[in-house]
Design a protein around this motif. Structure first.
Motif, mmCIF file in Angstrom:
data_model
loop_
_atom_site.group_PDB
_atom_site.id
_atom_site.type_symbol
_atom_site.label_atom_id
_atom_site.label_comp_id
_atom_site.label_asym_id
_atom_site.label_seq_id
_atom_site.Cartn_x
_atom_site.Cartn_y
_atom_site.Cartn_z
ATOM 1 N N LEU A 118 0.767 101.841 -24.533
ATOM 2 C CA LEU A 118 1.498 103.021 -24.080
ATOM 3 C C LEU A 118 0.678 103.929 -23.167
ATOM 4 N N GLY A 119 -0.631 103.827 -23.260
ATOM 5 C CA GLY A 119 -1.503 104.746 -22.528
ATOM 6 C C GLY A 119 -2.027 105.825 -23.461
ATOM 7 N N VAL A 120 -3.244 106.227 -23.270
ATOM 8 C CA VAL A 120 -3.891 107.144 -24.198
ATOM 9 C C VAL A 120 -3.218 108.510 -24.225
ATOM 10 N N GLU A 121 -2.751 108.982 -23.062
ATOM 11 C CA GLU A 121 -2.136 110.315 -23.023
ATOM 12 C C GLU A 121 -0.856 110.367 -23.855
ATOM 13 N N ARG A 122 -0.045 109.326 -23.806
ATOM 14 C CA ARG A 122 1.206 109.307 -24.570
ATOM 15 C C ARG A 122 0.928 109.302 -26.081
ATOM 16 N N VAL A 123 -0.105 108.575 -26.477
ATOM 17 C CA VAL A 123 -0.451 108.521 -27.901
ATOM 18 C C VAL A 123 -0.938 109.887 -28.382
ATOM 19 N N VAL A 124 -1.768 110.552 -27.580
ATOM 20 C CA VAL A 124 -2.218 111.904 -27.940
ATOM 21 C C VAL A 124 -1.021 112.851 -28.046
ATOM 22 N N GLY A 125 -0.108 112.756 -27.095
ATOM 23 C CA GLY A 125 1.070 113.608 -27.118
ATOM 24 C C GLY A 125 1.923 113.382 -28.357
ATOM 25 N N LEU A 126 2.082 112.104 -28.752
ATOM 26 C CA LEU A 126 2.835 111.792 -29.960
ATOM 27 C C LEU A 126 2.162 112.408 -31.187
ATOM 28 N N GLY A 127 0.843 112.362 -31.218
ATOM 29 C CA GLY A 127 0.115 112.966 -32.336
ATOM 30 C C GLY A 127 0.349 114.461 -32.439
ATOM 31 N N LEU A 128 0.345 115.145 -31.311
ATOM 32 C CA LEU A 128 0.578 116.587 -31.310
ATOM 33 C C LEU A 128 2.000 116.922 -31.761
ATOM 34 N N ILE A 129 2.966 116.116 -31.362
ATOM 35 C CA ILE A 129 4.354 116.334 -31.782
ATOM 36 C C ILE A 129 4.491 116.133 -33.291
ATOM 37 N N LEU A 130 3.824 115.126 -33.852
ATOM 38 C CA LEU A 130 3.878 114.889 -35.293
ATOM 39 C C LEU A 130 3.230 116.040 -36.067
ATOM 40 N N THR A 131 2.162 116.607 -35.519
ATOM 41 C CA THR A 131 1.519 117.754 -36.162
ATOM 42 C C THR A 131 2.466 118.946 -36.220
ATOM 43 N N ALA A 132 3.168 119.201 -35.130
ATOM 44 C CA ALA A 132 4.153 120.282 -35.117
ATOM 45 C C ALA A 132 5.291 119.998 -36.097
ATOM 46 N N THR A 133 5.708 118.742 -36.193
ATOM 47 C CA THR A 133 6.764 118.358 -37.135
ATOM 48 C C THR A 133 6.319 118.595 -38.578
ATOM 49 N N ALA A 134 5.052 118.315 -38.872
ATOM 50 C CA ALA A 134 4.523 118.564 -40.213
ATOM 51 C C ALA A 134 4.654 120.037 -40.581
ATOM 52 N N ALA A 135 4.356 120.919 -39.630
ATOM 53 C CA ALA A 135 4.482 122.354 -39.888
ATOM 54 C C ALA A 135 5.923 122.722 -40.226
ATOM 55 N N ILE A 161 -1.018 111.492 -39.845
ATOM 56 C CA ILE A 161 -0.696 110.575 -38.745
ATOM 57 C C ILE A 161 -0.879 111.275 -37.398
ATOM 58 N N GLY A 162 -0.448 112.535 -37.335
ATOM 59 C CA GLY A 162 -0.619 113.300 -36.100
ATOM 60 C C GLY A 162 -2.078 113.435 -35.724
ATOM 61 N N TRP A 163 -2.927 113.684 -36.721
ATOM 62 C CA TRP A 163 -4.377 113.765 -36.461
ATOM 63 C C TRP A 163 -4.899 112.435 -35.946
ATOM 64 N N ASN A 164 -4.468 111.332 -36.550
ATOM 65 C CA ASN A 164 -4.964 110.020 -36.152
ATOM 66 C C ASN A 164 -4.675 109.743 -34.687
ATOM 67 N N PHE A 165 -3.413 109.898 -34.289
ATOM 68 C CA PHE A 165 -3.054 109.627 -32.899
ATOM 69 C C PHE A 165 -3.752 110.598 -31.948
ATOM 70 N N GLY A 166 -3.745 111.883 -32.307
ATOM 71 C CA GLY A 166 -4.343 112.887 -31.429
ATOM 72 C C GLY A 166 -5.840 112.739 -31.308
ATOM 73 N N PHE A 167 -6.512 112.475 -32.428
ATOM 74 C CA PHE A 167 -7.970 112.459 -32.419
ATOM 75 C C PHE A 167 -8.534 111.161 -31.858
ATOM 76 N N ILE A 168 -7.971 109.999 -32.262
ATOM 77 C CA ILE A 168 -8.449 108.728 -31.697
ATOM 78 C C ILE A 168 -8.182 108.703 -30.196
ATOM 79 N N GLY A 169 -6.995 109.184 -29.815
ATOM 80 C CA GLY A 169 -6.685 109.222 -28.385
ATOM 81 C C GLY A 169 -7.633 110.118 -27.618
ATOM 82 N N ALA A 170 -7.903 111.308 -28.146
ATOM 83 C CA ALA A 170 -8.811 112.235 -27.467
ATOM 84 C C ALA A 170 -10.227 111.677 -27.427
ATOM 85 N N THR A 171 -10.659 111.012 -28.510
ATOM 86 C CA THR A 171 -11.985 110.391 -28.535
ATOM 87 C C THR A 171 -12.095 109.298 -27.471
ATOM 88 N N THR A 172 -11.028 108.524 -27.317
ATOM 89 C CA THR A 172 -11.004 107.481 -26.285
ATOM 90 C C THR A 172 -11.097 108.101 -24.893
#
Length: 405
Positions: free
Chosen positions: A282-299, A320-331
């Motif tokens: 999907l590309g790293v940016e899309r995965v990071v974006g999905l992680g941020l959306i899941l974090t907002a959904t958790a709230a 899950i939001g942390w995983n996508f956001g953090f692994i993506g940002a680390t990449t």
């Protein structure tokens, strides 16, 4: 010139680091699930300081980031990581002794020392990329973080079964157990075989002389990766640190808190089985974006009620939001520096990251006591929005650059 390693050797190193993550990485769920509760028990009056021990843990990670990177440049990853395991061992013993003495500040010091050791653990994911082919780096990072699934089980379950061993000194047994896990982690890490880290300023296989740190960290892509990584981790820490207090505070038993943290940490690391593939597809940016959306959904899930399912589902989505956001940002961070620049770049990144995370965990307790659980979750929404807008600007800039070529 730095010697590279093939995919098979890179996978072996990642597996070793994953096992070490399962053992030594248990320090984080133990500190987070017990730090605030033990702090509340040890404090007589001002409960706003209850999460200060968790903050001390994160401060330890922050201030240990740069020294950990420097030590590993001097003596290598393997011996550096082994030194880091002694932080969990010694800190666990100090924290346990503090609980016997009913000393809040000594307990906070114990968690600070554990955090110093955990600064090395945080660099396992970077070590997995050492010498690995560039196309395999996100997979290697994911394998290491899978070890967090083991930590998600070992840490909270150890707390459940050892917290009452030395009653009435609750949780003292848990930190003795953590000290033992640190020693076991040292034995596992003795099997690690990574290429030597080149001193800063030397050439590498893919680069010339190392650039100044200011040049690396002022790149647009690095800044975006840092904002998204820090945002993902800080939001997660802010809510996760306060969650055990909120669960117990609304009348639910402590076991709900321990199991909630276990599900959360599992959710943090279980997606690592597929995160690397998702990034490649999907590309790293899309995965990071999905992680941020899941974090907002958790709230939003947390805001919808105070039942057990609200806490557990919210914590799972947060993980899950942390995983996508953090692994993506680390990449993304790994894409902004050359092999001979990684030590100082990764050290700077983790210093900024965990300084912010420490502030978030400290503010968590104060916000919960003074404003309440709902306000904590409302705060998440604008932060996630800012991170998403920053990420979107990078995606637009990347597309324009690609079209111009």
């Amino acid at each position: 010139m730095q010697a590279g390693i093939d995919v098979r050797a890179a996978r072996r190193n990642a597996v070793v680091l994953a096992f070490a993550q399962a053992l030594v990485g248990s320090a984080a769920p133990v500190a987070i699930s017990t730090g605030g509760l033990a702090g509340t028990f040890l404090l007589d009056a001002d409960k706003t300081l209850a999460t200060l021990p968790v903050t001390a843990f994160n401060v330890g990670v922050a201030i240990g980031a740069l020294p950990a990177a420097a030590l590993m440049r001097a003596i290598g990853r393997r011996y550096g990581f082994i030194c880091g395991t002694f932080g969990a061992t010694f800190g666990g013993l100090v924290a346990s002794f503090a609980l016997f003495q009913l000393s809040f500040w000594l307990f906070a010091l114990g968690l600070l020392i554990i955090g110093l050791g955990n600064a090395f653990t945080q660099q396992y994911r970077f070590a997995a990329t050492d010498g690995a082919p560039r196309h395999y780096q996100s997979n290697a990072i994911s394998i290491v973080l899978i070890g967090g699934m083991g930590a998600a089980v070992v840490g909270p379950q150890m707390v459940r079964f050892t917290s009452g061993v030395f009653m009435p000194f609750e949780f003292a047994g848990s930190f003795v157990g953590l000290a033992i896990l640190g020693l076991a982690g040292a034995a596992v890490l003795s099997l690690l075989r990574t290429p030597p880290i080149e001193p800063s300023g030397t050439g590498g296989e893919h680069s010339g002389p190392a650039r100044p740190l200011t040049e690396i960290v002022t790149q647009r892509r690095f800044i975006v990766a840092l904002i998204c990584g820090v945002g993902s981790f800080a939001m997660m820490s802010f809510v996760m640190t306060g969650a055990p207090l909120a669960i117990v505070g609304c009348g639910l038993p402590q076991d709900v808190s321990f199991l909630g943290i276990q599900w959360h940490v599992l959710a943090m690391f279980a997606p690592s089985l597929v995160t690397g593939r998702l990034i490649n597809r999907l590309g790293v940016e899309r995965v990071v974006g999905l992680g941020l959306i899941l974090t907002a959904t958790a709230a939003l899930v947390f805001l919808s009620g105070l039942a057990i399912w609200n806490f557990w589902l919210g914590l799972v989505l947060l993980g899950i939001g942390w995983n996508f956001g953090f692994i993506g940002a680390t990449t993304m961070v790994a894409q902004t520096h050359e092999p001979n620049e990684r030590g100082k770049t990764q050290g700077f990144h983790d210093f900024v990251l965990f300084t912010t995370v420490a502030c978030a965990s400290f503010l968590s307790g104060r916000t919960y006591v003074t404003a309440g659980w709902d306000v904590m979750n409302w705060i998440i929404l604008p932060i996630a929005t800012v991170c998403l807008l920053t990420l979107a600007s990078e995606m637009i800039a990347t597309r324009r650059k690609a079209r111009a070529v």
